[in-house]
Design an enzyme around this catalytic site. Structure first.
Site, mmCIF file in Angstrom:
data_model
loop_
_atom_site.group_PDB
_atom_site.id
_atom_site.type_symbol
_atom_site.label_atom_id
_atom_site.label_comp_id
_atom_site.label_asym_id
_atom_site.label_seq_id
_atom_site.Cartn_x
_atom_site.Cartn_y
_atom_site.Cartn_z
ATOM 1 N N HIS A 114 -2.929 -20.945 -5.096
ATOM 2 C CA HIS A 114 -2.243 -21.940 -4.248
ATOM 3 C C HIS A 114 -2.747 -21.838 -3.040
ATOM 4 C CE1 HIS A 114 0.272 -25.187 -4.152
ATOM 5 N NE2 HIS A 114 1.364 -24.492 -3.706
ATOM 6 N N SER A 276 8.030 -19.387 1.416
ATOM 7 C CA SER A 276 6.846 -19.623 2.528
ATOM 8 C C SER A 276 6.564 -18.203 3.072
ATOM 9 C CB SER A 276 7.503 -20.292 3.643
ATOM 10 O OG SER A 276 6.632 -20.444 4.766
#
Ligand code: NAG
Ligand code: NAG
Ligand code: NAG
Ligand code: NAG
Length: 702
Positions: A114, A276
């Site tokens: 990712h 995050s």
């Protein structure tokens, strides 16, 4: 005597906890998959302006093959934003030619790390190609060739090995970026957990039984690779890639260049949907005030609400979040094997293709009771276009044919108004893009997806086709663990989620999070019951493993759209060095004296990096002069402290390479130089290699 007694008791207790480790056959491999380092839109933020213009760290494919003498599984972690069906199918097709009957869709997992800083254009569905202006063959080739190469390497070095499982907690390397959604989960469920993200780090350590040496690790920790933000032009494997490089260097030795050593360390993705790395959190960049909690806006606008990492800039944040993962992982690795839990038991796998919009699952409706409910055709909600606090959206949806994006101009006219059926099915999501109702020029989104579970002893690796949020992942792991136990798997089964595997279907939130319709809910493409369907399907796969009953139905075949792809990205026309210059000329020499922690820079006359991707190679080296007068390569373009930046200059076809080396604190005094390598395309379209070297410079004492 007493001493002996203790030893006996200890040995007995010890044995009761951890039975004798199984001996598996394990192979590991790594290969370079770095895509085109110029002019290609980065996959991840959907920010059309973010195009590659050089390399910070290279992208790698890291493969682990595990066999129990009967069954074999392959886990591949790839430094790319996400996996796609066209890559998985092409890799499997090539493996079937090279190794007939051994590898298939069923026993190979491809999982993306990712990173949001890898070149795009390699995904087969239309929506994923809008910001890259269509297909990019070089991105696809680099990924497929490298993935296959890393699997071939692993295939060629299979050896007897034990596998050790360990788990620890890393608290300060992730935060929840959608706490407003998380808070909509039931209070009693939230009360079971200390944190609103998973802090668990899971690691497998592979140890050769012949040599006693470790041959690799796989590490899973839930965090987005969005430390580098949507203004970054450098190809980067982001925080997870850096953790892998640190680990490999620590074992292989700093003299071994990145991607070249035998020990392979993969930092793979997990249920990072709402997680995050930008641990300072979001704030309004104009006022410094907190953003609106529910909508993540400042004064009604998303563009100003941005989250920041812990570092002084994005490279520093990447370093910090990467180092934190590496250090925790290293601590787990350094433990004596006797303190770790050995995997014990068979290797198995279950796989099925599933037509998701057609999936029917029982939902316990609070009003009507248990009801059979069908999922929806894929669609994106409005909040998808807003993006996240890691990268506010720039997706150019609403402007139709007036867009500057040629691919969007081509396909945008195919957009249809969502049907009543789709609107109702996705409610309360306001549908922005009814992607499941468009198939021109070909499918916009996947409907048929891969579902897959690997088993290695007491560990289940659930390969999921998207980004599960924290709570969705917790429900999912719990459900699979108990499904395994209920079917004879014992009480110590554990599930790890391998995110972004095989094909990409965006996000999977809980039903409750979906109601809030932030970015993650808006991007849960099969509607509010997407998680329920995944729970049901993966429980079925888990059952089939523990009951040892193969699934008779492989499911419908997914489309393979390689031949339909449309590319509107222009190629390299030609390169020119400019008047009085040659390719490889150093036009700005480094400063002749530098100290540790200072930056050395040099500029060269360059060709276009797309002339040759320099896979398993490098666009730059730093060399150190040896006592015998020879030069030794100490850095390549894959190191964290080197930067290769490519820039077009004013003349037609002219460009320059700006090379940078941040001299590490522990650099020995001495003479150094920097080299640049590349290819140029001449007016006759032939591609020619060139190189150049700076004058030498001295690194002095601090
Ligand atoms: C990206 O990071 C840089 C620092 O490296 C910062 O100056 C910039 O504001 C950030 N931009 C966004 C959109 O986050
Ligand atoms: C959808 O499900 C129905 C009922 O199970 C089945 O008959 C039909 O073939 C399925 N359609 C697709 C496209 O899979
Ligand atoms: C390019 O083509 C021209 C004319 O056809 C020829 O004279 C020249 O040698 C060629 N240059 C290279 C580098 O191939
Ligand atoms: C650099 O270029 C020279 C001249 O073309 C060539 O002989 C040499 O092999 C090149 N060196 C490398 C390392 O590519």
């Amino acid at each position: 005597m007493e001493f002996l007694f203790h030893v006996v008791v200890f040995a007995f207790v010890f044995h009761a906890c951890f039975a004798a480790p199984s001996v598996y056959q394990v192979g590991v491999g790594i290969a370079d998959v770095t895509g085109p380092a110029a002019d290609i839109n980065m996959m991840g933020y959907a920010q059309p302006k973010q195009k590659s213009a050089g390399i910070h760290t290279r992208q790698y494919s890291r493969t682990f093959i595990i066999e129990d003498g009967t069954n074999r599984v392959v886990f591949v972690s790839v430094d790319c934003a996400l996996m796609d069906q066209v890559i998985k199918t092409e890799v499997v097709n090539r493996l079937e030619v090279k190794f007939p009957g051994i590898y298939s869709h069923k026993n190979v997992v491809l999982s993306g790390t990712h990173t949001h800083s890898g070149p795009g254009g390699y995904l087969q569905y239309v929506l994923f190609l809008v910001t890259s202006k269509g297909w990019v063959q070089q991105s696809f080739d680099a990924l497929v060739d490298g993935i296959v190469k890393s699997i071939e390497t692993a295939h060629g070095n299979m050896q007897d090995a034990n596998i050790y499982y360990s788990q620890d907690i890393l608290v300060d390397a992730n935060i929840n970026r959608s706490p407003a959604s998380y808070l909509n989960n039931p209070a009693p469920e939230r009360a079971k957990y200390t944190y609103n993200t998973d802090k668990d780090m899971i690691q497998l350590k592979f140890v050769s039984t012949n040599t006693g040496e470790s041959i690799g690790i796989i590490n899973w920790y839930a965090v987005h690779c969005t430390s580098m933000n949507n203004t970054n032009p450098f190809i980067s494997s982001d925080n997870k890639g850096y953790a892998g490089l640190l680990f490999e260097s620590a074992v292989n030795g700093a003299d071994i260049m990145p991607g070249k050593g035998p020990f392979v360390a993969a930092f793979a993705s997990s249920n990072l949907g709402d997680v995050s790395p930008n641990t300072m959190g979001a704030k309004c960049i104009d006022t410094g005030l907190p953003c609106d909690f529910v909508s993540s806006t400042c004064n009604g606008r998303t563009q100003k609400c941005i989250a920041f990492g812990p570092g002084k800039d994005m490279v520093d944040s990447t370093r910090i979040i990467g180092e934190k993962q590496f250090q925790k992982a290293w601590g787990m690795y350094e433990k004596d094997n006797s303190e770790l839990e050995a995997l014990e038991g068979p290797v198995q796998f279950a796989h099925q293709f599933v037509n998701m919009p057609n999936y029917t699952v029982e939902i316990d409706d609070p009003v009507t009771g248990p009801t059979m409910t069908k999922l929806c055709k894929p669609a994106m909600g409005y909040s998808f276009a807003a993006g996240t606090t890691d990268g506010p959206g720039a997706f150019d949806f609403t402007q139709g044919t007036t867009s500057e994006n040629s691919f969007w101009n081509l396909v945008g006219s195919a957009l249809v108004k969502p049907s009543e059926e789709v609107k109702k099915c996705h409610s309360p999501k306001p549908v922005l893009l009814s992607t499941g109702e468009i198939s021109w020029p070909y499918d916009w989104h996947p409907s048929i997806v891969e579902t897959q579970v690997l088993r290695i002893g007491q560990l289940l690796i659930a390969a999921v086709p998207g980004e599960f949020t924290t709570m969705a992942g917790r429900r999912f792991r719990e459900a699979l663990n108990s499904e395994a136990s209920n079917n004879g798997g014992g009480s110590n089964i554990k599930t790890v989620i391998a995110g972004l595997s095989n094909v990409y279907t965006h996000y999977v939130t809980t039903f409750e999070e979906y109601q809030v319709q932030r970015y993650e809910g808006a991007s849960t493409i099969y509607g509010p019951h997407t998680l329920s369907a995944h729970l049901d399907q993966y429980k079925k796969l888990t059952r089939s493993i523990f009951k040892n009953e193969a699934l008779s139905d492989p499911g419908p075949s997914p489309p393979f759209l390689l031949d339909k792809q449309i590319s509107l990205v222009p190629g390299v026309v030609f390169d020119k060095p400019g008047f009085g210059r040659k390719f490889g000329d150093c036009v700005v020499q480094p400063y002749p004296f530098v100290k540790p922690n200072e930056i050395v820079t040099a500029t060269f006359v360059a060709g276009h990096p797309r002339n040759n991707l320099m896979l398993e190679n490098t666009f730059m080296n730093v060399e150190a002069k040896q006592v015998d007068g020879s030069w030794k390569v100490i850095r390549t373009d894959a190191h964290f402290d080197t930067f290769f930046f490519w820039e077009r200059t004013s003349g037609v076809g002219q460009s320059e390479a700006h090379l940078r080396w941040i001299v590490p604190a522990d650099t020995p005094e001495g003479e150094y130089r920097i080299s640049h390598f590349g290819y140029y395309k001449n007016i006759n379209a032939s591609i020619v290699s060139y190189n150049g070297t700076t004058q030498s410079f001295m690194v002095g004492s601090q």
